[in-house]
Design a protein around this motif. Sequence first.
Motif, PDB file in Angstrom:
ATOM      1  N   GLU A   1      20.370  19.798  10.435  1.00 35.61           N
ATOM      2  CA  GLU A   1      19.307  18.832  10.746  1.00 35.61           C
ATOM      3  C   GLU A   1      19.856  17.640  11.540  1.00 35.61           C
ATOM      4  O   GLU A   1      19.289  17.219  12.533  1.00 35.61           O
ATOM      5  CB  GLU A   1      18.682  18.281   9.447  1.00 35.61           C
ATOM      6  N   VAL A   2      20.995  17.132  11.052  1.00 42.18           N
ATOM      7  CA  VAL A   2      21.557  15.934  11.695  1.00 42.18           C
ATOM      8  C   VAL A   2      22.015  16.259  13.123  1.00 42.18           C
ATOM      9  O   VAL A   2      21.811  15.486  14.048  1.00 42.18           O
ATOM     10  CB  VAL A   2      22.709  15.350  10.845  1.00 42.18           C
ATOM     11  N   LEU A   3      22.622  17.441  13.302  1.00 42.06           N
ATOM     12  CA  LEU A   3      23.051  17.811  14.657  1.00 42.06           C
ATOM     13  C   LEU A   3      21.850  18.062  15.567  1.00 42.06           C
ATOM     14  O   LEU A   3      21.968  18.037  16.788  1.00 42.06           O
ATOM     15  CB  LEU A   3      23.942  19.058  14.616  1.00 42.06           C
ATOM     16  N   GLY A   4      20.692  18.284  14.947  1.00 42.07           N
ATOM     17  CA  GLY A   4      19.473  18.497  15.733  1.00 42.07           C
ATOM     18  C   GLY A   4      18.795  17.199  16.127  1.00 42.07           C
ATOM     19  O   GLY A   4      17.868  17.197  16.924  1.00 42.07           O
ATOM     20  N   LEU A   5      19.271  16.081  15.559  1.00 45.32           N
ATOM     21  CA  LEU A   5      18.674  14.785  15.925  1.00 45.32           C
ATOM     22  C   LEU A   5      19.069  14.443  17.355  1.00 45.32           C
ATOM     23  O   LEU A   5      20.128  14.850  17.829  1.00 45.32           O
ATOM     24  CB  LEU A   5      19.183  13.671  14.982  1.00 45.32           C
ATOM     25  N   ARG A   6      18.234  13.680  17.992  1.00 47.58           N
ATOM     26  CA  ARG A   6      18.530  13.293  19.370  1.00 47.58           C
ATOM     27  C   ARG A   6      19.753  12.341  19.383  1.00 47.58           C
ATOM     28  O   ARG A   6      19.826  11.397  18.609  1.00 47.58           O
ATOM     29  CB  ARG A   6      17.317  12.570  19.944  1.00 47.58           C
ATOM     30  N   ALA A   7      20.695  12.643  20.240  1.00 44.35           N
ATOM     31  CA  ALA A   7      21.902  11.806  20.315  1.00 44.35           C
ATOM     32  C   ALA A   7      21.540  10.429  20.868  1.00 44.35           C
ATOM     33  O   ALA A   7      20.734  10.321  21.775  1.00 44.35           O
ATOM     34  CB  ALA A   7      22.928  12.458  21.233  1.00 44.35           C
ATOM     35  N   SER A   8      22.117   9.390  20.283  1.00 49.77           N
ATOM     36  CA  SER A   8      21.890   8.040  20.811  1.00 49.77           C
ATOM     37  C   SER A   8      23.073   7.164  20.444  1.00 49.77           C
ATOM     38  O   SER A   8      23.920   7.549  19.637  1.00 49.77           O
ATOM     39  CB  SER A   8      20.613   7.439  20.238  1.00 49.77           C
ATOM     40  N   GLN A   9      23.124   5.990  21.053  1.00 49.00           N
ATOM     41  CA  GLN A   9      24.224   5.060  20.776  1.00 49.00           C
ATOM     42  C   GLN A   9      24.260   4.673  19.307  1.00 49.00           C
ATOM     43  O   GLN A   9      25.312   4.350  18.768  1.00 49.00           O
ATOM     44  CB  GLN A   9      24.067   3.794  21.625  1.00 49.00           C
ATOM     45  N   THR A  10      23.086   4.673  18.664  1.00 44.58           N
ATOM     46  CA  THR A  10      23.034   4.172  17.296  1.00 44.58           C
ATOM     47  C   THR A  10      23.251   5.277  16.264  1.00 44.58           C
ATOM     48  O   THR A  10      23.508   4.997  15.104  1.00 44.58           O
ATOM     49  CB  THR A  10      21.688   3.490  17.011  1.00 44.58           C
ATOM     50  N   LEU A  11      23.141   6.542  16.698  1.00 51.45           N
ATOM     51  CA  LEU A  11      23.301   7.632  15.723  1.00 51.45           C
ATOM     52  C   LEU A  11      24.775   7.957  15.540  1.00 51.45           C
ATOM     53  O   LEU A  11      25.466   8.344  16.481  1.00 51.45           O
ATOM     54  CB  LEU A  11      22.543   8.884  16.196  1.00 51.45           C
ATOM     55  N   GLU A  12      25.258   7.762  14.314  1.00 51.69           N
ATOM     56  CA  GLU A  12      26.619   8.160  13.977  1.00 51.69           C
ATOM     57  C   GLU A  12      26.494   9.339  13.026  1.00 51.69           C
ATOM     58  O   GLU A  12      26.018   9.186  11.896  1.00 51.69           O
ATOM     59  CB  GLU A  12      27.362   7.019  13.265  1.00 51.69           C
ATOM     60  N   VAL A  13      26.932  10.513  13.463  1.00 51.80           N
ATOM     61  CA  VAL A  13      26.739  11.725  12.662  1.00 51.80           C
ATOM     62  C   VAL A  13      27.368  11.577  11.279  1.00 51.80           C
ATOM     63  O   VAL A  13      26.751  11.908  10.262  1.00 51.80           O
ATOM     64  CB  VAL A  13      27.316  12.950  13.404  1.00 51.80           C
ATOM     65  N   GLY A  14      28.579  11.027  11.232  1.00 51.55           N
ATOM     66  CA  GLY A  14      29.272  10.862   9.952  1.00 51.55           C
ATOM     67  C   GLY A  14      28.486  10.008   8.972  1.00 51.55           C
ATOM     68  O   GLY A  14      28.293  10.381   7.811  1.00 51.55           O
ATOM     69  N   GLU A  15      28.023   8.880   9.481  1.00 51.10           N
ATOM     70  CA  GLU A  15      27.263   7.956   8.618  1.00 51.10           C
ATOM     71  C   GLU A  15      25.957   8.588   8.169  1.00 51.10           C
ATOM     72  O   GLU A  15      25.536   8.439   7.021  1.00 51.10           O
ATOM     73  CB  GLU A  15      26.912   6.682   9.396  1.00 51.10           C
ATOM     74  N   GLU A  16      25.327   9.294   9.082  1.00 50.03           N
ATOM     75  CA  GLU A  16      24.030   9.908   8.785  1.00 50.03           C
ATOM     76  C   GLU A  16      24.193  10.966   7.678  1.00 50.03           C
ATOM     77  O   GLU A  16      23.384  11.042   6.758  1.00 50.03           O
ATOM     78  CB  GLU A  16      23.475  10.529  10.069  1.00 50.03           C
ATOM     79  N   LEU A  17      25.284  11.741   7.751  1.00 50.03           N
ATOM     80  CA  LEU A  17      25.526  12.762   6.727  1.00 50.03           C
ATOM     81  C   LEU A  17      25.768  12.111   5.372  1.00 50.03           C
ATOM     82  O   LEU A  17      25.253  12.547   4.348  1.00 50.03           O
ATOM     83  CB  LEU A  17      26.737  13.618   7.120  1.00 50.03           C
ATOM     84  N   GLU A  18      26.536  11.041   5.396  1.00 49.03           N
ATOM     85  CA  GLU A  18      26.832  10.329   4.157  1.00 49.03           C
ATOM     86  C   GLU A  18      25.550   9.793   3.529  1.00 49.03           C
ATOM     87  O   GLU A  18      25.325   9.916   2.330  1.00 49.03           O
ATOM     88  CB  GLU A  18      27.771   9.179   4.481  1.00 49.03           C
ATOM     89  N   LYS A  19      24.735   9.199   4.414  1.00 45.02           N
ATOM     90  CA  LYS A  19      23.468   8.633   3.963  1.00 45.02           C
ATOM     91  C   LYS A  19      22.607   9.707   3.306  1.00 45.02           C
ATOM     92  O   LYS A  19      21.890   9.461   2.354  1.00 45.02           O
ATOM     93  CB  LYS A  19      22.719   8.063   5.184  1.00 45.02           C
ATOM     94  N   ARG A  20      22.711  10.943   3.824  1.00 45.88           N
ATOM     95  CA  ARG A  20      21.888  12.030   3.297  1.00 45.88           C
ATOM     96  C   ARG A  20      22.593  12.782   2.165  1.00 45.88           C
ATOM     97  O   ARG A  20      22.190  13.879   1.789  1.00 45.88           O
ATOM     98  CB  ARG A  20      21.518  12.992   4.416  1.00 45.88           C
ATOM     99  N   GLY A  21      23.674  12.207   1.685  1.00 46.33           N
ATOM    100  CA  GLY A  21      24.322  12.737   0.477  1.00 46.33           C
ATOM    101  C   GLY A  21      25.262  13.908   0.705  1.00 46.33           C
ATOM    102  O   GLY A  21      25.580  14.642  -0.234  1.00 46.33           O
TER     103      GLY A  21
END
Length: 440
Positions: free
Chosen positions: A104-124
């Motif tokens: 899901e996270v890799l499917g998000l649109r890439a942007s300056q504010t999207l940090e994959v690592g942080e996003e994964l952590e946030k999602r547990g």
Amino acid sequence: MNEHQPVELVVALSAARKALHLYPPTHPKYAEAIGSLLDAAAACLAEGPFTLNVHLGRLYHGSQVLSVDAPGLRSMTETLESHRVESLTLHDGFTQRDAETLIEVLGLRASQTLEVGEELEKRGVSTVTISALVDEDAEEAEERDRLRQQDRALYNRLIGVLRTLTHRIQKTGQPDVGDAGIIVEGILGRLMEDSAAVLGLATMTGNTESNLFHSINTMIYSLILGIGLGIPEEGLTTLGVSALLHDVGKIAFDMTDPEDAEKARYLHPKIGAEVLSRLPEQDRTPMLVAYEHHMGRDGSGYPEREADYVTHPYSRIVAIADRYDRLTTPLPDGLAHTPDQAVMQLLRDTLTTLDQTLTRLFVKHLGVFPVGCVVRLSDQSVGIVSGMTDDSLRPRVRVMYDPTGLAIETPKDVELTEVGLEVLETVDPDNLKVRISDHL
Ligand SMILES: [Fe+2]
Ligand SMILES: [Fe+2]
């Protein structure tokens, strides 16, 4: 683990991402793709944590380059790169939920504010760790923006302090040098750190309250020259205060009335000196500078004086700074000298009014193409001079338009000495259709 397994994992990642794109998450095809991904991950994890690295458009596992011929490998590489993933590590305990979240996270649109690592952590998800690719250009631009905003805030604060100070003098006739000193010291610290940034600030002009901008800019230019001369800090404060208040005599006039403004032109030095003679401090320099800053070396200018009258060196410095700012500030008809034209004019003025040695030194510190000049480079790109280098003919340039004339989204600073480019010519800033001061 055999050598195909890393490739199989990437193929499975890519297939799962594609499946998420094509089917709803409840669709059996998606479940199947996640199942394959879990199998591939399990095979890779058999010997401990498993890492994929991305480098210059290729995927690696350890020193093994993964073949781009496998289906989906290229697109997964691109996805990781656009998401600024430098490496992705899977850890033991990688569950179905983790796999789904990763996709899901890799499917998000890439942007300056999207940090994959942080996003994964946030999602547990704790079984996938990411190290982010540091985009140095973006970081540099961010830091530059941060400092720029800080500098602008400082400049605006100083305008505010000067406004209050001017009102107070208007009301009480009493100047307060304490506040003026605050303004000078505010800019002096920054000037020592990064004079190019402060010179960029001095390209700011105000449509209203232009006198406040003129005072601050004259102070900045005076300090540039003062620092260049090696004047010690206490002297610089006096010079700065003197420059800041050089036109204080104008407050006695209504500058919007042409007749009054004309009178002010001749009388403001005298009136300014009178106001500043009321300073409680012993230092008479600000008074002298207000009195003398329109006296030409050749006896021209005002107030009138004996032929052998010698002006204070600070008055001569302020006269140069004052002239440079007036030349580069647009007149009501919109016309202004470009910085390089203003430099040429200053040099011409040394034949008559301005101090030769001090003017030459000032010009040396500004460079042949001073900060704020719009220049066309030898590759036809166009930019604004943002700082000096050791080579006065090859400054630092913020490139705004690429060689084909397209605007660059995140303008970059280049030192012409480093990239082997030259300045072809200076360009009329009106052609650029941007306010120079918005970009420095
Ligand atoms: Fe003046
Ligand atoms: Fe002035």
